[in-house]
Scaffold this active site. Sequence first.
Site, PDB file in Angstrom:
ATOM      1  N   SER A 177      39.670  41.960  35.141  1.00 27.89           N
ATOM      2  CA  SER A 177      40.698  42.492  36.026  1.00 27.89           C
ATOM      3  C   SER A 177      42.079  42.219  35.414  1.00 27.89           C
ATOM      4  O   SER A 177      42.348  42.684  34.310  1.00 27.89           O
ATOM      5  CB  SER A 177      40.559  41.886  37.423  1.00 27.89           C
ATOM      6  OG  SER A 177      41.289  42.630  38.372  1.00 27.89           O
ATOM      7  N   ASP A 237      35.188  51.451  41.373  1.00 27.76           N
ATOM      8  CA  ASP A 237      36.185  50.395  41.555  1.00 27.76           C
ATOM      9  C   ASP A 237      37.485  50.997  42.082  1.00 27.76           C
ATOM     10  O   ASP A 237      38.045  51.912  41.472  1.00 27.76           O
ATOM     11  CB  ASP A 237      36.428  49.696  40.213  1.00 27.76           C
ATOM     12  CG  ASP A 237      37.257  48.427  40.340  1.00 27.76           C
ATOM     13  OD1 ASP A 237      37.868  48.220  41.407  1.00 27.76           O
ATOM     14  OD2 ASP A 237      37.301  47.666  39.370  1.00 27.76           O
ATOM     15  N   HIS A 245      34.412  46.819  42.158  1.00 28.28           N
ATOM     16  CA  HIS A 245      35.205  45.895  41.340  1.00 28.28           C
ATOM     17  C   HIS A 245      34.384  44.692  40.884  1.00 28.28           C
ATOM     18  O   HIS A 245      34.631  44.125  39.827  1.00 28.28           O
ATOM     19  CB  HIS A 245      36.418  45.427  42.139  1.00 28.28           C
ATOM     20  CG  HIS A 245      37.465  44.749  41.322  1.00 28.28           C
ATOM     21  ND1 HIS A 245      38.134  45.383  40.292  1.00 28.28           N
ATOM     22  CD2 HIS A 245      37.963  43.492  41.372  1.00 28.28           C
ATOM     23  CE1 HIS A 245      39.008  44.545  39.754  1.00 28.28           C
ATOM     24  NE2 HIS A 245      38.920  43.387  40.378  1.00 28.28           N
TER      25      HIS A 245
END
Length: 739
Positions: free
Chosen positions: A586, A672, A707
């Site tokens: 991320s 995501d 995610h």
Amino acid sequence: MSDAPTPPQATQVPVERTHHGDTVVDPYEWLRDKESQEVLDHLHAENAYTEVVTADQQSLRDTFFAETKHRTVETDLSVPSRQGDWWYFTRTIEGEQHPVFCRVPAAPDDGGLAAWTPPEVEPGVALAGEETYFDTNAEAAKHPFYQLGGMTRDQAGHLLAYSEDTSGDEHHSLRFRDLSSGETLDEAVENVHGGPVLDPAGERAYYMVADAAWRPHQLWVHTVGTPAASDRMLLQIDDEQLWTGIETSADERELLIISGNAEYDESRLLDLTAPDAEPQLLISAARRLLHTVEPIELDGDGVLLITHNQSGANNALSLTSTAALRAQSEDEPLDLGTTVLPHEETVKLEGVAVTAAEVLVSSRRDTIESVQRLPLATLRAVRDGATPTPTSQLDGLRFDADLYTCFLASARYEAPLFRVAYTSWFTPPRIYDIPHPTSGEGSPEPILRRETPVHDVDLDAYRATRIWAPTDDVDASGAQVQIPVTVLHHRDVTPDSGNPTLIYGYGSYEISMDPSLQIASLSLLDRGIVVAVAHVRGGGELGRGWYEDGKKLAKPNTFRDFVTATDHLVTTGWADPERIAAWGGSAGGLLMGAVANMAPEKYVAIVAQVPFVDNLTSILDPDLPLSALEWEEWGNPITDEDVYWCMKSYSPYENVHDAAYPAIAAVTSLNDTRVLYVEPTKWVQRLREHQQGEAPIVFKIEMDGGHGGASGRYEAWKDRAWDYAFIAHHLGVAADAGR
């Protein structure tokens, strides 16, 4: 390399973007259209290419997965928690992906410790009167992806409200279950953001709805037993930089509504005992105050504890009231009442939790998170004029380890005890119940309820060492800035300059990389790999200032710190300079992309998970999910030219250049909503164009995930095994090289 397969090549369709007089031509922006069959075909081709290129890593994957599976107690359980007349707990069952939620009747609550001593639960053995009230595996079997957004029960244990995501895009459906009959009610509310909150009687459910940018901005209430069409909107937050969350107060009589970001909050209270109540504003966003609110009853008066940064970045705690706050004009300075815990430069006050017996304080000092106790007597004394008590002087929980994590797991308002979770790098999670002190006694000893078992591993064989990497920077006091680096290794591994090393980093959003046992990483340590965690600026390990020195225009500090930590691992002999890999996800994936451009020669392999690598393009488009909310983290490049050029200077996608890049694996998910799949898709194309070496650039995309990747614990273990196999392979470590 002549026999190597040819990587997928996306068509180039030039798209121009102009800001602040700077025109950028992006040939791969068209890959953003996830409904396009051409895009989907390209993504499938990437997966096929990656499968071929990494086929020789399958043995490592199988070994790592098997070792994680073997060491993890697959049939396991949680420590029961009491709510009302029931003990609630979860079971995980061997072969099943998801937890099973169970409960058993509790003895009458007489206020004593015995009534709050949880029953002994054994794996595979049902308790008398045990009920399964939600089997996540049964629900997940109906969908290719399944994840709970949250669940909550009324006080009596008659009704369950839960939200579920069946695609990975975090668009949840809110549903209800009668816990007496086990039947799921016909009514449902679609497109809910996150989990619901029930009022104590179970008559109303409160939930958030997101806007087109997937920002929770509307608070709604649903009356159980009525159609969703009759739901009432209670609040809408139009400020595109505010994210709104809800939770109940400690006594469950009020709903706390906090709309905020990384720099300021707006707070409201809603009376849950009144069906027609409206949210009451306490502190507006115009005050630009970062704060949280906790209602507490003190000597019969309802007052508020405010954790805030008005007097310093590391926060203070003040005592005031709803009436006092609402009586103040926006034109006058904000008066937060009496200071209870003053600001300290060396202690970060994270927040407080209220119980009927005492206030529990979460704080961080020298990277370590722990819990302190604030007696109600001290609160009364300060209210009545006594000198405020620094957090560092409060009685706190003590543990023997140097590097550990201790955080508040639960604190029921009426309970005679509270619960904390404790872990360290090589201590499995422990659950302690800690009685509240009674009159005339000191702090009672913690009661160990459970330590998560680990199969067939000697945890004494591993070591955690803290080193500090010096930088060229000085802080406000003139002292040299040093980066804390945690070095994890097998006891047989010494700093002899010959160790393959994996260095992990994140460094954003004031999130700290705290100690916790990672069973999967033991497979690396057993093979002589050193695993290092670089606690770079932008995280929260050393207080608010550590975070602020790694955000907005100071963001490049995060990337320089990671490289500095890498060099220090070499200088101190922990790492072989020819065998270092890096890993992050991320915002940590952005870190991976940045250091790949800054210092590609220092790493032999990089794994970037759901990486935020086209960050400037995303933040320049406020219509994309969450982009406007990110301005408080990165700055607003639309209006601020300095921010634009700063972000452009480190954006991984825009700074790819001709270089001998290390082996790079970009791992993402199609659905995501936080970091869109298109970012690593584009990044990989550009990396391949500029790769001057022979190391492969691969791209792996989960077509049914979000995610966090695919759903289910076994799938998560397989994903981690894939990452670690890629790393170990390029570090030159074999599957059978364990100690």
